[in-house]
Design an enzyme around this catalytic site. Structure first.
Site, PDB file in Angstrom:
ATOM      1  N   THR A 381       0.939  -1.108   0.000  1.00  0.00           N
ATOM      2  CA  THR A 381       0.000   0.000   0.000  1.00  0.00           C
ATOM      3  C   THR A 381       0.970   1.145   0.000  1.00  0.00           C
ATOM      4  O   THR A 381       2.167   0.927   0.086  1.00  0.00           O
ATOM      5  CB  THR A 381      -0.816  -0.085   1.305  1.00  0.00           C
ATOM      6  OG1 THR A 381      -1.605  -1.255   1.246  1.00  0.00           O
ATOM      7  CG2 THR A 381      -1.690   1.114   1.570  1.00  0.00           C
ATOM      8  N   THR A 399      -4.243   2.106  -1.896  1.00  0.00           N
ATOM      9  CA  THR A 399      -3.747   0.744  -2.055  1.00  0.00           C
ATOM     10  C   THR A 399      -4.423  -0.008  -3.189  1.00  0.00           C
ATOM     11  O   THR A 399      -5.525   0.332  -3.609  1.00  0.00           O
ATOM     12  CB  THR A 399      -3.998  -0.047  -0.744  1.00  0.00           C
ATOM     13  OG1 THR A 399      -3.402  -1.339  -0.835  1.00  0.00           O
ATOM     14  CG2 THR A 399      -5.482  -0.223  -0.464  1.00  0.00           C
ATOM     15  N   GLU A 420      -8.969  -5.975  -3.664  1.00  0.00           N
ATOM     16  CA  GLU A 420      -9.426  -5.526  -2.349  1.00  0.00           C
ATOM     17  C   GLU A 420     -10.574  -6.348  -1.769  1.00  0.00           C
ATOM     18  O   GLU A 420     -10.835  -6.294  -0.572  1.00  0.00           O
ATOM     19  CB  GLU A 420      -9.862  -4.060  -2.456  1.00  0.00           C
ATOM     20  CG  GLU A 420      -9.511  -3.210  -1.250  1.00  0.00           C
ATOM     21  CD  GLU A 420      -8.030  -2.910  -1.163  1.00  0.00           C
ATOM     22  OE1 GLU A 420      -7.426  -3.270  -0.156  1.00  0.00           O
ATOM     23  OE2 GLU A 420      -7.484  -2.329  -2.118  1.00  0.00           O
ATOM     24  N   ASP A 423     -10.366  -8.117   1.510  1.00  0.00           N
ATOM     25  CA  ASP A 423     -10.451  -7.490   2.834  1.00  0.00           C
ATOM     26  C   ASP A 423     -11.822  -7.688   3.490  1.00  0.00           C
ATOM     27  O   ASP A 423     -12.030  -7.280   4.630  1.00  0.00           O
ATOM     28  CB  ASP A 423     -10.133  -5.987   2.744  1.00  0.00           C
ATOM     29  CG  ASP A 423      -8.629  -5.720   2.832  1.00  0.00           C
ATOM     30  OD1 ASP A 423      -7.866  -6.682   3.065  1.00  0.00           O
ATOM     31  OD2 ASP A 423      -8.216  -4.556   2.683  1.00  0.00           O
ATOM     32  N   SER A 453      -7.455  -1.261   7.139  1.00  0.00           N
ATOM     33  CA  SER A 453      -6.592  -0.907   8.277  1.00  0.00           C
ATOM     34  C   SER A 453      -5.776   0.337   8.002  1.00  0.00           C
ATOM     35  O   SER A 453      -4.953   0.741   8.817  1.00  0.00           O
ATOM     36  CB  SER A 453      -5.631  -2.049   8.588  1.00  0.00           C
ATOM     37  OG  SER A 453      -6.343  -3.192   8.934  1.00  0.00           O
ATOM     38  N   GLY A 473       1.099  -1.805   4.972  1.00  0.00           N
ATOM     39  CA  GLY A 473       1.388  -2.975   5.822  1.00  0.00           C
ATOM     40  C   GLY A 473       0.180  -3.759   6.271  1.00  0.00           C
ATOM     41  O   GLY A 473       0.245  -4.487   7.261  1.00  0.00           O
ATOM     42  N   GLY A 474      -0.948  -3.633   5.557  1.00  0.00           N
ATOM     43  CA  GLY A 474      -2.137  -4.405   5.950  1.00  0.00           C
ATOM     44  C   GLY A 474      -2.484  -4.116   7.406  1.00  0.00           C
ATOM     45  O   GLY A 474      -2.413  -2.973   7.849  1.00  0.00           O
TER      46      GLY A 474
HETATM   47  O1  DON Z   1      -6.952  -1.621   3.370  1.00  0.00           O
HETATM   48  C1  DON Z   1      -6.217  -2.388   3.957  1.00  0.00           C
HETATM   49  O2  DON Z   1      -6.123  -2.466   5.145  1.00  0.00           O
HETATM   50  C2  DON Z   1      -5.322  -3.312   3.153  1.00  0.00           C
HETATM   51  N1  DON Z   1      -5.947  -3.648   1.885  1.00  0.00           N
HETATM   52  C3  DON Z   1      -4.014  -2.639   2.973  1.00  0.00           C
HETATM   53  C4  DON Z   1      -3.085  -3.543   2.211  1.00  0.00           C
HETATM   54  C5  DON Z   1      -1.685  -3.329   2.523  1.00  0.00           C
HETATM   55  O3  DON Z   1      -1.260  -2.476   3.255  1.00  0.00           O
HETATM   56  C6  DON Z   1      -0.754  -4.280   1.897  1.00  0.00           C
HETATM   57  N2  DON Z   1      -0.894  -5.559   2.464  1.00  0.00           N
HETATM   58  N3  DON Z   1      -1.544  -6.456   2.262  1.00  0.00           N
END
Ligand code: DON
Length: 572
Positions: A381, A399, A420, A423, A453, A473-474
């Protein structure tokens, strides 16, 4: 001897002088007086800074930077994904823009499940069904319509130039191109090979010029028609073509109906500072404020940075914050009763604090949320921090979800689509210690936004922005932002050191704490484990991008995380 003594006295004096300017001693941050842009790619930071120099404000610079990143950082910068902007003006105005992707109209609660009730072939994360209706262009357009100063066309222009004329390919990009090369003959990824490989076949060498002519054409439509250049007309048709060809769900109707929204930020206080962050559908702001509120009742400075006692308290705050995240949070348009006020209140934090044993780890339990792992995610992201000449600040994270999202490129349009949909909670009612969450607020529904997140945040003092921060960083994002904030506010680190400092992550379930390898002493680890915690090592957590504003001195200090390959703070 006398000379030797005066040498030591001088040394002491120099050291104490350095101490008194604590905010900026230690690692070196970039300094600027009129504007600062910090991103994961140096060329995008330069674009943003040029916009500031042309008289653009923080929103203008963020918009131009985001389009530039969509060209120079295709792993995460995007027009085929979504994200959030948090704004805090120097006059106290605060707002946010929500341009998180949506589930398509034809999406269903069980769309990722096979007959055995399990996820079919990783379909929530891989393949055409993993794509959500993109939000980025609508979000950037809306923010610009409301608050931009320079003409829209001028903000898209630098990205068009980068896509048309090309820029030097980097090692970081090339590591992804290996994957594309391996998949270049698969129908679903042919357009990706065409867009990202030299002659559709070979990996660009580091430093070779990488051009994106189809993307340049798409950006020109956006430049000319605003959001309609993406959600209607040729771009929309090209997206629908990919969907029809590969059995995807997104239609022209989904695209035409997509709207970004302006939302009130979620706010809290921490030791006299104001925390301004992203509300749901981000879980970031609520969880961050809940954890800071818990921490406020501990003398963490006294414990010492990254001591075992300190890491224990941090972990227990994280465990409780993330349990509430999993239980309660989702898209507010589908969950009108979310207890945001309660979760961010001091009273609730006080109750949670009482459940923390200073010497012993609690147990995370998927059957019992309030003392109750989620899957680990890669840092793909990207975050943009901007402050303009007037001191107005933007914190923006956007992201594609995984690195290069779904890895599906829109044929003829040159951009990658997100994955996405992964998620959402994929298996209704199934929450387990391996990290699946199946709670109601974040189940798939048509036009619903998946929980995020991402935690773009601005810390303010006396109504003025002080610290602009965010990270990829998810699920680790919230904890990265959390630790950078307390590093600055409690441990009095300058922004560069606060970002570099080793981080930990705990997300309720799995009941494991990750430590950045080499960051924390093995002695500390032994003491921490003796309290009942399980530790695993990871390489890096996040890529934070931050700006600290020293209003008294009139200096902006910017730092791009050294965990990012091509990041840079650029100011003027
Ligand atoms: O929106 C989010 O929380 C996640 N899709 C962000 C993804 C990310 O930072 C990279 N890791 N998977």
């Amino acid at each position: 001897m006398k000379n030797k003594n005066s040498f030591f006295i001088c040394l002491l004096l120099i050291c104490s002088l350095a101490q008194s300017t604590f905010a900026q001693s230690g690692r070196i941050a970039s300094r600027a007086e009129k504007g600062m842009v910090v991103t994961s790619h140096y060329l995008a930071s330069e674009v943003g800074n040029e916009i500031l120099q042309q008289g653009g404000n923080a929103i203008d610079a963020s918009v131009a930077t985001a389009f530039a990143l969509a060209v120079t950082l295709p792993s995460a910068g995007n027009i085929g994904g979504g994200g959030f902007i948090v704004y805090h003006g120097n006059d106290g105005e605060q707002t946010t823009f929500n341009f998180r992707e949506k589930a398509p109209l034809a999406a269903t609660r069980d769309m990722f499940l096979g007959e055995d009730g399990k996820i079919k072939a990783n379909s929530n994360h891989e393949g055409i069904l993993s794509v959500g209706v993109p939000g980025t262009v609508a979000g950037l357009y809306k923010a610009h319509q409301k608050m931009g100063k320079l003409p829209w066309e001028d903000l898209v222009a630098p990205a068009i130039k980068l896509a048309e004329n090309g820029f030097p390919s980097t090692h970081y990009m090339n590591s992804f191109l290996e994957w594309v090369k391996d998949h270049k003959d698969e129908e679903l990824y042919k357009a990706t090979a065409e867009a990202f490989l030299k002659d559709g076949q070979k990996i660009y060498k580091q430093g070779e010029l990488f051009k994106q002519p189809d993307l340049a054409k798409t950006l020109k439509r956006i430049q000319q028609h605003g959001a309609d250049g993406f959600y209607k007309g040729e771009t929309a048709q090209l997206i629908e073509n990919v969907m029809k060809k590969h059995g995807g769900l997104i239609t022209k109707e989904d695209l035409a109906r997509y709207e970004a929204e302006e939302l009130k930020p979620v706010t809290g206080t921490y030791r006299g500072y104001n925390i301004v962050s992203m509300p749901p559908p981000s879980s970031g702001g609520v969880t961050l404020i809940e954890m800071l509120n818990i921490l406020e009742g501990f003398d963490i400075k006294e414990m010492g940075h990254n001591s075992a006692e300190y890491l224990h308290v941090l972990t227990e705050a994280m465990r409780r914050g993330y349990a509430d995240r999993a239980q309660h949070l989702g898209d507010p348009n589908f969950n009108p009763q979310m207890p945001v006020e309660k979760l961010t209140s001091k009273e609730y934090a006080a109750k949670l604090r009482e459940t923390i044993n200073p010497e012993k780890a609690s147990v995370s339990d998927s059957a019992n949320f309030s003392t109750a792992h989620l899957r680990y995610e890669s840092p793909q992201t990207t975050h943009i921090s901007v402050v303009d000449q007037e001191g107005n600040a933007v914190s923006m994270t956007y992201t594609l979800e995984h690195s290069y999202g779904s890895k599906i490129t829109v044929d003829g349009a040159g951009f990658l689509l997100n994955n996405e949909m992964g998620d959402f909670n994929p298996i209704p009612e199934h929450t387990d210690t391996k990290g699946f969450v199946g709670t109601d607020p974040n189940l798939v529904a048509p036009e619903k936004r998946m929980l995020s997140s991402m935690t773009p945040t601005i810390v303010a003092k006396d109504g003025k922005p002080l610290l602009v921060i965010g990270s990829p960083g998810g699920r680790t994002i919230i904890n990265t932002v959390f630790q950078v904030i307390i590093n600055v506010l409690d441990h009095e680190m300058n922004i560069a050191r606060a970002i570099e400092a080793p981080r930990i992550h705990h997300q309720w379930l799995p009941d494991i704490t990750s430590f950045e390898r080499y960051g924390i002493s093995p002695d500390t680890k032994v003491l921490y484990e003796a309290m009942g915690h399980e530790v695993k090592y990871i390489t890096n957590q996040g890529q934070a991008m931050g700006i600290f504003i020293d209003a008294e001195e009139g200096i902006y200090y910017g730092a791009a995380d050294s965990r990012s390959y091509d990041g840079r703070a650029v100011g003027n």
